[in-house]
Design an enzyme around this catalytic site. Structure first.
Site, PDB file in Angstrom:
ATOM      1  N   CYS B 233      17.803  83.029 112.746  1.00  0.00           N
ATOM      2  CA  CYS B 233      18.496  83.185 111.637  1.00  0.00           C
ATOM      3  C   CYS B 233      18.990  84.656 111.553  1.00  0.00           C
ATOM      4  O   CYS B 233      19.662  85.020 112.112  1.00  0.00           O
ATOM      5  CB  CYS B 233      17.128  83.035 110.451  1.00  0.00           C
ATOM      6  SG  CYS B 233      15.556  84.127 110.753  1.00  0.00           S
ATOM      7  N   ARG B 238      12.716  83.363 109.032  1.00  0.00           N
ATOM      8  CA  ARG B 238      13.193  82.193 108.509  1.00  0.00           C
ATOM      9  C   ARG B 238      13.202  80.955 109.576  1.00  0.00           C
ATOM     10  O   ARG B 238      12.941  79.876 109.572  1.00  0.00           O
ATOM     11  CB  ARG B 238      14.377  82.144 107.709  1.00  0.00           C
ATOM     12  CG  ARG B 238      14.360  82.876 106.563  1.00  0.00           C
ATOM     13  CD  ARG B 238      15.847  83.230 105.751  1.00  0.00           C
ATOM     14  NE  ARG B 238      16.566  83.908 106.413  1.00  0.00           N
ATOM     15  CZ  ARG B 238      17.760  84.333 106.001  1.00  0.00           C
ATOM     16  NH1 ARG B 238      18.267  83.410 105.313  1.00  0.00           N
ATOM     17  NH2 ARG B 238      18.563  85.246 106.608  1.00  0.00           N
TER      18      ARG B 238
END
Lengths: 101, 277
Positions: B233, B238
């Site tokens: 990410c 994430r």
């Protein structure tokens, strides 16, 4: 390295932010006119796709740094949910209010 | 591995707050949420202060991890239940650390703080202290971690899953929309990466989607089940969430998290970058 976590929310822009360059969506979550803090505020793009999420401040405030376009702001709270739309034509501050309940 | 081995529901958590050998750990980027109210009995881990190297761009080494867990009163035999804000991103990141350093029993609270709060479950602000332990970590399991050269080598050969938002993937935005957009790195994505935003793996209340929904999601996006996978990410938290969905929930065996992610890749000189959707 600054993380992707949501920063503390409030109405005053951080000193390092240039509102002349950023598309800022500013708003407040309320219920029956009373500010709602601790709501999960989600920014959805024009296709309804999730873009970002922050938690409203004790005063109900939230802020997103977006891009020009049409956005939906959706708030989730244990007392209820609500949403509102906002169109940002370009850089600057764009206000949006969301009522939950 | 079944879903119950890696994920607990909020209802299970509330019933097991005082269970022997179960330690709840809140992981957040800043501790202010924990300090105003946390799951009763939970200890806190600060993503920035406790899990990052203070100088180099890397995370705490083995000795640092041992020191942290010992100080928090976590033993090698404890079942650790991780949860946090931001849809469990930092909790998923911590989960990945626990796996990297070889902890036996670690699970995520499905939905994290959000689901807990939306359910109106109890929070308390009392300080939590646990007796110090002598925690012993293993060497990092590098089958779970990808470095920059592996990210470059994965182009055209492995599944590259970019879990950022579509606008970050295409190069329209440099960071998620709750953050300022000024960044040093170029915008775009690693060539041949598919874009499956982390949020597609989660329901609105922060819980993970069902395994059937998840499998369909990645398949439809073009994930080749026969190939190894690297998820990335912007800074790797994430993508920990997606790494969890792919490896821990769906059981794909060779899945790595590239924690350098876009802030590293987008700053590299001479590597290929693609823009557009």
């Amino acid at each position: 390295m600054s993380s992707c976590g949501a920063p503390e929310q409030g109405t005053a822009l951080p000193a390092n932010i240039d509102a002349g360059k950023e598309v800022v969506l500013n708003g407040k979550v309320t219920s029956g006119g009373t500010p709602v803090g601790g709501a999960f505020v989600r920014l959805l793009d024009a296709s309804g796709e999730f873009t970002a999420e922050v938690v409203s401040s004790p005063e109900g405030d939230f802020r997103f740094f977006a891009a020009p376009g049409d956005w939906t702001v959706r708030a989730l709270h244990r007392t209820g949910n609500g949403e509102a739309t906002v169109s940002a034509s370009g850089p600057g501050l764009h206000e949006v209010a969301v009522s939950v309940g | 591995m079944s879903r119950e081995d890696v994920l607990v529901t909020a209802a299970w958590a509330e019933e097991n707050l005082n269970a022997d050998g179960v330690v709840f750990v809140e992981v957040d980027e800043d501790a202010s949420a924990y300090d105003t109210g946390h799951i009763p009995g939970a200890v806190k881990v600060d993503w920035r202060q406790d899990l990052q190297d203070p100088v180099r761009r890397d995370f705490v080494d083995r000795a640092g991890f041992e020191k942290l867990l010992s100080a928090r009163g976590i033993g090698n035999d404890d079942t650790v239940i991780l949860y946090g804000g931001n849809n469990n991103w930092f909790a998923a990141y911590a989960y990945w650390y626990f796996k990297l350093y070889g902890h036996q029993s670690v699970k995520l609270l499905d939905g994290g703080r959000k689901k807990w709060e939306l359910d109106g479950r109890p929070l308390e602000a009392d300080a939590v202290t646990r007796a110090e332990t002598t925690y012993s970590a293993k060497e990092q399991d590098l089958t779970l971690r990808a470095f920059r050269d592996e990210a470059v080598a994965a182009i055209n050969t492995k599944n590259l899953v970019d879990v950022r938002s579509p606008d970050e993937f295409s190069g329209k935005l440099a960071a998620p929309a709750h953050l300022p957009q000024e960044q040093a790195q170029v915008k775009g994505h690693i060539p041949t990466a598919i874009n499956v935003p982390w949020s597609k793996a989660a329901n609105e209340d922060g819980t993970f989607k069902s395994n059937d929904e998840l499998r369909e999601l990645y398949k439809e996006a073009g994930l080749d089940e026969g190939k190894a996978t690297v998820a990335y990410c912007r800074i790797g938290e994430r993508s920990s969430h997606t790494w969890f969905a792919l490896r821990e929930l769906l059981g794909y065996s060779d899945v790595k998290n590239y924690d350098g992610s876009w802030t590293e890749y987008g700053s590299l000189v001479g590597v290929p970058v693609e823009v557009g959707a």
